[in-house]
Write a protein that holds these residues in place. Structure first.
Motif, mmCIF file in Angstrom:
data_model
loop_
_atom_site.group_PDB
_atom_site.id
_atom_site.type_symbol
_atom_site.label_atom_id
_atom_site.label_comp_id
_atom_site.label_asym_id
_atom_site.label_seq_id
_atom_site.Cartn_x
_atom_site.Cartn_y
_atom_site.Cartn_z
ATOM 1 N N ILE A 17 7.419 5.361 4.824
ATOM 2 C CA ILE A 17 5.684 5.529 4.811
ATOM 3 C C ILE A 17 5.691 7.026 4.046
ATOM 4 C CG2 ILE A 17 3.574 6.020 5.913
ATOM 5 C CD1 ILE A 17 4.642 4.129 8.279
ATOM 6 N N GLU A 18 5.039 7.108 3.081
ATOM 7 C CA GLU A 18 4.794 8.347 2.247
ATOM 8 C C GLU A 18 3.311 8.685 2.197
ATOM 9 O OE1 GLU A 18 7.115 8.341 -1.382
ATOM 10 O OE2 GLU A 18 8.900 8.187 -0.464
ATOM 11 N N ARG A 19 3.044 9.893 2.539
ATOM 12 C CA ARG A 19 1.621 10.250 2.074
ATOM 13 C C ARG A 19 1.621 11.187 0.975
ATOM 14 N NH1 ARG A 19 2.771 9.161 7.518
ATOM 15 N NH2 ARG A 19 0.969 7.770 8.654
ATOM 16 N N GLY A 20 0.723 10.960 0.391
ATOM 17 C CA GLY A 20 0.602 11.912 -0.891
ATOM 18 C C GLY A 20 -0.396 13.086 -0.538
ATOM 19 N N PRO A 21 -0.558 13.854 -1.611
ATOM 20 C CA PRO A 21 -1.334 15.362 -1.493
ATOM 21 C C PRO A 21 -2.942 14.894 -1.070
ATOM 22 C CG PRO A 21 -0.862 14.500 -3.846
ATOM 23 C CD PRO A 21 -0.261 13.637 -3.313
ATOM 24 N N TRP A 22 -3.453 15.726 -0.576
ATOM 25 C CA TRP A 22 -4.882 15.584 -0.325
ATOM 26 C C TRP A 22 -5.764 15.699 -1.434
ATOM 27 C CZ3 TRP A 22 -6.301 13.427 4.028
ATOM 28 C CH2 TRP A 22 -5.338 13.815 5.296
ATOM 29 N N HIS A 23 -6.756 14.894 -1.691
ATOM 30 C CA HIS A 23 -7.803 14.832 -2.801
ATOM 31 C C HIS A 23 -9.123 15.250 -2.355
ATOM 32 C CE1 HIS A 23 -4.747 13.108 -5.422
ATOM 33 N NE2 HIS A 23 -4.611 12.189 -4.529
ATOM 34 N N ASP A 24 -10.126 16.058 -2.930
ATOM 35 C CA ASP A 24 -11.119 16.226 -2.792
ATOM 36 C C ASP A 24 -12.367 15.304 -2.549
ATOM 37 O OD1 ASP A 24 -10.773 19.039 -2.547
ATOM 38 O OD2 ASP A 24 -10.968 19.491 -4.534
ATOM 39 N N SER A 25 -12.031 14.148 -3.296
ATOM 40 C CA SER A 25 -13.102 13.117 -3.467
ATOM 41 C C SER A 25 -12.175 11.874 -3.181
ATOM 42 C CB SER A 25 -13.747 12.996 -4.675
ATOM 43 O OG SER A 25 -12.849 12.405 -5.774
ATOM 44 N N ARG A 26 -12.921 10.789 -2.531
ATOM 45 C CA ARG A 26 -12.590 9.418 -2.188
ATOM 46 C C ARG A 26 -12.032 8.726 -3.535
ATOM 47 N NH1 ARG A 26 -11.854 6.250 2.127
ATOM 48 N NH2 ARG A 26 -11.493 4.039 1.847
ATOM 49 N N LYS A 27 -13.025 9.045 -4.405
ATOM 50 C CA LYS A 27 -13.031 8.337 -5.937
ATOM 51 C C LYS A 27 -11.483 8.654 -6.290
ATOM 52 C CE LYS A 27 -15.321 7.983 -10.431
ATOM 53 N NZ LYS A 27 -16.652 8.208 -10.987
ATOM 54 N N VAL A 28 -11.166 9.986 -6.154
ATOM 55 C CA VAL A 28 -9.754 10.253 -6.987
ATOM 56 C C VAL A 28 -8.583 9.533 -5.898
ATOM 57 C CG1 VAL A 28 -8.087 12.222 -7.210
ATOM 58 C CG2 VAL A 28 -10.569 12.372 -7.822
ATOM 59 N N ALA A 29 -8.853 9.456 -4.764
ATOM 60 C CA ALA A 29 -7.759 8.861 -3.947
ATOM 61 C C ALA A 29 -7.660 7.320 -4.210
ATOM 62 C CB ALA A 29 -7.814 9.122 -2.605
ATOM 63 N N GLU A 30 -9.029 6.737 -4.226
ATOM 64 C CA GLU A 30 -8.831 5.444 -4.848
ATOM 65 C C GLU A 30 -8.246 5.085 -5.926
ATOM 66 O OE1 GLU A 30 -13.041 4.267 -4.405
ATOM 67 O OE2 GLU A 30 -12.750 4.121 -2.215
ATOM 68 N N HIS A 31 -8.438 6.060 -7.093
ATOM 69 C CA HIS A 31 -7.869 5.880 -8.464
ATOM 70 C C HIS A 31 -6.226 5.651 -8.351
ATOM 71 C CE1 HIS A 31 -6.655 6.555 -12.550
ATOM 72 N NE2 HIS A 31 -5.843 7.484 -12.165
ATOM 73 N N TRP A 32 -5.689 6.812 -7.610
ATOM 74 C CA TRP A 32 -4.150 6.700 -7.303
ATOM 75 C C TRP A 32 -3.863 5.615 -6.564
ATOM 76 C CZ3 TRP A 32 -1.425 8.915 -10.708
ATOM 77 C CH2 TRP A 32 -1.904 10.210 -11.320
ATOM 78 N N ALA A 33 -4.712 5.222 -5.456
ATOM 79 C CA ALA A 33 -4.311 4.161 -4.790
ATOM 80 C C ALA A 33 -4.095 2.492 -5.607
ATOM 81 C CB ALA A 33 -5.200 3.757 -3.774
ATOM 82 N N GLU A 34 -5.355 2.551 -6.534
ATOM 83 C CA GLU A 34 -5.345 1.550 -7.517
ATOM 84 C C GLU A 34 -4.053 1.503 -8.503
ATOM 85 O OE1 GLU A 34 -6.116 -2.249 -9.232
ATOM 86 O OE2 GLU A 34 -6.615 -1.123 -7.433
ATOM 87 N N GLN A 35 -3.650 2.764 -8.818
ATOM 88 C CA GLN A 35 -2.301 2.938 -9.737
ATOM 89 C C GLN A 35 -1.156 2.255 -8.812
ATOM 90 O OE1 GLN A 35 -2.983 3.407 -13.157
ATOM 91 N NE2 GLN A 35 -4.842 3.176 -12.411
ATOM 92 N N LEU A 36 -1.011 2.851 -7.851
ATOM 93 C CA LEU A 36 0.264 2.351 -6.913
ATOM 94 C C LEU A 36 0.074 0.837 -6.431
ATOM 95 C CD1 LEU A 36 0.253 5.633 -4.696
ATOM 96 C CD2 LEU A 36 1.909 5.076 -6.367
#
Length: 72
Positions: A17-36
């Motif tokens: 389990i790896e946790r990425g860096p914190w993002h200010d918005s959920r939209k940015v986190a969802e973008h990176w989640a989709e890429q992964l």
């Protein structure tokens, strides 16, 4: 604040389990989640917000369970 949590196996019984860096918005986190996800990883999004609004999406005991599994 939101971050992406990635889970995968590397030839072992226990998931990694790896946790990425914190993002200010959920939209940015969802973008990176989709890429992964596209790359084949199992991902979820974590939030620093203590009050989850009762959506049922967050497992409050997930981190504890992962820590205990890592100790076994």
């Amino acid at each position: 604040m939101y971050r992406v949590k990635t889970t995968y196996r590397s030839g072992t019984d226990r998931p990694i389990i790896e946790r990425g860096p914190w993002h200010d918005s959920r939209k940015v986190a969802e973008h990176w989640a989709e890429q992964l996800r596209i790359a084949g990883y199992a991902v979820s999004i974590e939030s620093q917000n203590i009050q989850t609004g009762g959506s049922g999406d967050d497992d409050d005991n997930a981190d504890l369970a992962a820590a205990l599994a890592g100790m076994a």
